[in-house]
Motif scaffolding. Structure first.
Motif, PDB file in Angstrom:
ATOM      1  N   SER A 102      26.086  -3.405 -10.510  1.00 42.00           N
ATOM      2  CA  SER A 102      26.441  -4.396  -9.496  1.00 42.00           C
ATOM      3  C   SER A 102      27.523  -3.848  -8.582  1.00 42.00           C
ATOM      4  O   SER A 102      28.182  -2.858  -8.898  1.00 42.00           O
ATOM      5  N   TRP A 103      27.696  -4.504  -7.450  1.00 46.36           N
ATOM      6  CA  TRP A 103      28.696  -4.107  -6.469  1.00 46.36           C
ATOM      7  C   TRP A 103      29.854  -5.090  -6.540  1.00 46.36           C
ATOM      8  O   TRP A 103      29.656  -6.298  -6.485  1.00 46.36           O
ATOM      9  N   ASP A 104      31.049  -4.571  -6.670  1.00 42.97           N
ATOM     10  CA  ASP A 104      32.262  -5.379  -6.699  1.00 42.97           C
ATOM     11  C   ASP A 104      32.823  -5.436  -5.287  1.00 42.97           C
ATOM     12  O   ASP A 104      33.345  -4.432  -4.788  1.00 42.97           O
ATOM     13  N   PHE A 105      32.702  -6.586  -4.641  1.00 40.32           N
ATOM     14  CA  PHE A 105      33.160  -6.727  -3.261  1.00 40.32           C
ATOM     15  C   PHE A 105      34.680  -6.661  -3.151  1.00 40.32           C
ATOM     16  O   PHE A 105      35.208  -6.267  -2.118  1.00 40.32           O
ATOM     17  N   GLN A 106      35.385  -7.024  -4.201  1.00 42.22           N
ATOM     18  CA  GLN A 106      36.850  -6.944  -4.159  1.00 42.22           C
ATOM     19  C   GLN A 106      37.327  -5.505  -4.357  1.00 42.22           C
ATOM     20  O   GLN A 106      38.160  -5.017  -3.611  1.00 42.22           O
ATOM     21  N   GLY A 107      36.769  -4.827  -5.351  1.00 43.18           N
ATOM     22  CA  GLY A 107      37.188  -3.454  -5.632  1.00 43.18           C
ATOM     23  C   GLY A 107      36.423  -2.404  -4.855  1.00 43.18           C
ATOM     24  O   GLY A 107      36.755  -1.221  -4.908  1.00 43.18           O
ATOM     25  N   LEU A 108      35.383  -2.836  -4.136  1.00 42.76           N
ATOM     26  CA  LEU A 108      34.530  -1.936  -3.355  1.00 42.76           C
ATOM     27  C   LEU A 108      34.043  -0.762  -4.202  1.00 42.76           C
ATOM     28  O   LEU A 108      34.244   0.412  -3.864  1.00 42.76           O
ATOM     29  N   GLN A 109      33.376  -1.116  -5.310  1.00 39.07           N
ATOM     30  CA  GLN A 109      32.890  -0.104  -6.236  1.00 39.07           C
ATOM     31  C   GLN A 109      31.666  -0.605  -6.986  1.00 39.07           C
ATOM     32  O   GLN A 109      31.443  -1.804  -7.098  1.00 39.07           O
ATOM     33  N   ILE A 110      30.896   0.338  -7.488  1.00 43.69           N
ATOM     34  CA  ILE A 110      29.777   0.016  -8.365  1.00 43.69           C
ATOM     35  C   ILE A 110      30.337  -0.283  -9.747  1.00 43.69           C
ATOM     36  O   ILE A 110      31.213   0.422 -10.239  1.00 43.69           O
ATOM     37  N   LEU A 111      29.821  -1.318 -10.376  1.00 44.58           N
ATOM     38  CA  LEU A 111      30.207  -1.676 -11.736  1.00 44.58           C
ATOM     39  C   LEU A 111      29.015  -1.424 -12.643  1.00 44.58           C
ATOM     40  O   LEU A 111      27.918  -1.921 -12.391  1.00 44.58           O
ATOM     41  N   LYS A 112      29.234  -0.618 -13.690  1.00 45.60           N
ATOM     42  CA  LYS A 112      28.188  -0.290 -14.639  1.00 45.60           C
ATOM     43  C   LYS A 112      28.831  -0.025 -15.984  1.00 45.60           C
ATOM     44  O   LYS A 112      29.869   0.626 -16.053  1.00 45.60           O
ATOM     45  N   CYS A 113      28.243  -0.523 -17.032  1.00 41.02           N
ATOM     46  CA  CYS A 113      28.800  -0.347 -18.374  1.00 41.02           C
ATOM     47  C   CYS A 113      28.980   1.132 -18.700  1.00 41.02           C
ATOM     48  O   CYS A 113      28.074   1.935 -18.520  1.00 41.02           O
ATOM     49  N   ASP A 114      30.166   1.456 -19.203  1.00 41.61           N
ATOM     50  CA  ASP A 114      30.449   2.819 -19.643  1.00 41.61           C
ATOM     51  C   ASP A 114      30.748   2.854 -21.146  1.00 41.61           C
ATOM     52  O   ASP A 114      31.271   3.834 -21.657  1.00 41.61           O
ATOM     53  N   THR A 115      30.425   1.778 -21.828  1.00 41.88           N
ATOM     54  CA  THR A 115      30.674   1.581 -23.268  1.00 41.88           C
ATOM     55  C   THR A 115      32.135   1.839 -23.631  1.00 41.88           C
ATOM     56  O   THR A 115      32.444   2.152 -24.773  1.00 41.88           O
ATOM     57  N   CYS A 116      33.025   1.670 -22.667  1.00 47.86           N
ATOM     58  CA  CYS A 116      34.470   1.852 -22.883  1.00 47.86           C
ATOM     59  C   CYS A 116      34.752   3.161 -23.605  1.00 47.86           C
ATOM     60  O   CYS A 116      35.559   3.214 -24.539  1.00 47.86           O
ATOM     61  N   ASP A 117      34.044   4.197 -23.192  1.00 49.40           N
ATOM     62  CA  ASP A 117      34.208   5.538 -23.769  1.00 49.40           C
ATOM     63  C   ASP A 117      34.035   5.557 -25.283  1.00 49.40           C
ATOM     64  O   ASP A 117      34.748   6.258 -26.004  1.00 49.40           O
ATOM     65  N   GLY A 118      33.074   4.765 -25.757  1.00 50.40           N
ATOM     66  CA  GLY A 118      32.750   4.800 -27.178  1.00 50.40           C
ATOM     67  C   GLY A 118      33.435   3.750 -28.033  1.00 50.40           C
ATOM     68  O   GLY A 118      33.301   3.771 -29.258  1.00 50.40           O
ATOM     69  N   ALA A 119      34.157   2.823 -27.411  1.00 57.44           N
ATOM     70  CA  ALA A 119      34.801   1.728 -28.142  1.00 57.44           C
ATOM     71  C   ALA A 119      34.673   0.453 -27.312  1.00 57.44           C
ATOM     72  O   ALA A 119      35.658  -0.049 -26.767  1.00 57.44           O
ATOM     73  N   PRO A 120      33.440  -0.078 -27.177  1.00 55.61           N
ATOM     74  CA  PRO A 120      33.206  -1.204 -26.266  1.00 55.61           C
ATOM     75  C   PRO A 120      34.013  -2.449 -26.634  1.00 55.61           C
ATOM     76  O   PRO A 120      33.887  -2.984 -27.731  1.00 55.61           O
ATOM     77  N   SER A 121      34.836  -2.881 -25.679  1.00 58.23           N
ATOM     78  CA  SER A 121      35.681  -4.051 -25.899  1.00 58.23           C
ATOM     79  C   SER A 121      34.851  -5.320 -26.039  1.00 58.23           C
ATOM     80  O   SER A 121      35.254  -6.242 -26.746  1.00 58.23           O
ATOM     81  N   CYS A 122      33.686  -5.366 -25.407  1.00 56.60           N
ATOM     82  CA  CYS A 122      32.832  -6.554 -25.516  1.00 56.60           C
ATOM     83  C   CYS A 122      32.369  -6.768 -26.958  1.00 56.60           C
ATOM     84  O   CYS A 122      32.384  -7.889 -27.466  1.00 56.60           O
ATOM     85  N   ALA A 123      31.979  -5.682 -27.616  1.00 58.85           N
ATOM     86  CA  ALA A 123      31.529  -5.785 -29.010  1.00 58.85           C
ATOM     87  C   ALA A 123      32.702  -6.099 -29.935  1.00 58.85           C
ATOM     88  O   ALA A 123      32.562  -6.866 -30.890  1.00 58.85           O
ATOM     89  N   ALA A 124      33.863  -5.526 -29.634  1.00 57.44           N
ATOM     90  CA  ALA A 124      35.030  -5.756 -30.484  1.00 57.44           C
ATOM     91  C   ALA A 124      35.487  -7.209 -30.452  1.00 57.44           C
ATOM     92  O   ALA A 124      35.970  -7.730 -31.454  1.00 57.44           O
ATOM     93  N   ILE A 125      35.313  -7.874 -29.308  1.00 60.16           N
ATOM     94  CA  ILE A 125      35.827  -9.235 -29.146  1.00 60.16           C
ATOM     95  C   ILE A 125      34.794 -10.305 -29.513  1.00 60.16           C
ATOM     96  O   ILE A 125      35.154 -11.457 -29.752  1.00 60.16           O
ATOM     97  N   CYS A 126      33.531  -9.959 -29.595  1.00 57.38           N
ATOM     98  CA  CYS A 126      32.469 -10.951 -29.806  1.00 57.38           C
ATOM     99  C   CYS A 126      32.640 -11.651 -31.163  1.00 57.38           C
ATOM    100  O   CYS A 126      32.513 -11.019 -32.214  1.00 57.38           O
TER     101      CYS A 126
END
Length: 158
Positions: A102-126
């Motif tokens: 996706s495109w972040d209109f505020q940060g002017l950047q592409i957003l794509k999962c990077d798995t938090c460099d091998g320690a995904p915060s989404c999985a840790a918090i679920c």
């Protein structure tokens, strides 16, 4: 052994904690629009599913990326974004069949999962373990394909 994010939609409550954890990890603020994971909810059906990069076998985002900012990392097999090479053309956003780039209109950047460099915060918090960081095994791939088939059927019925 390589790792992968496993989605268990039957465990997802739609709490969206994964979106908050992701935006905090990457942007330093609770801004769900800047999250690399998005929870989609079908309220009538009582069904929620967190979605992030599916690490496609033949990723459309990589195929359309002219400056090769989207690429498969040969070391870990993950589809990655090199922000330094990205020109912001948004072709990857258009190409992703899951809407996971996706495109972040505020940060002017592409957003794509990077798995938090091998320690995904989404999985840790679920809280329900609807997202898990697991070894990429044959059985894990089979579960992922099964989930993809169910998701495809859900969209076909709409």
């Amino acid at each position: 052994m390589s790792m992968m994010l496993m989605i268990h939609p039957d465990k997802c409550t739609g709490c969206r904690n994964c979106e908050l954890a992701c935006s905090m990890e990457h942007e330093g603020s609770f801004r769900p629009k800047a999250s690399r994971v998005h929870v989609y909810t079908w309220e009538r059906e009582g069904f929620s599913v967190p979605m992030m990069c599916q690490q496609c076998k033949d990723p459309a985002c990589v195929a359309v990326c002219m400056p090769k900012a989207m690429h498969r990392n040969p070391a870990n097999g993950q589809v990655e974004l090199d922000a330094d090479k990205c020109i912001g053309c948004k072709m990857c956003v258009q190409a992703c069949p899951f809407g996971c780039a996706s495109w972040d209109f505020q940060g002017l950047q592409i957003l794509k999962c990077d798995t938090c460099d091998g320690a995904p915060s989404c999985a840790a918090i679920c809280p329900t373990h609807a997202l898990e960081w697991v070894e990429d095994t044959v059985s894990a791939q089979a579960r992922k394909r099964s989930f993809a088939a169910k998701l495809k059927n859900a969209f076909a019925e709409v």
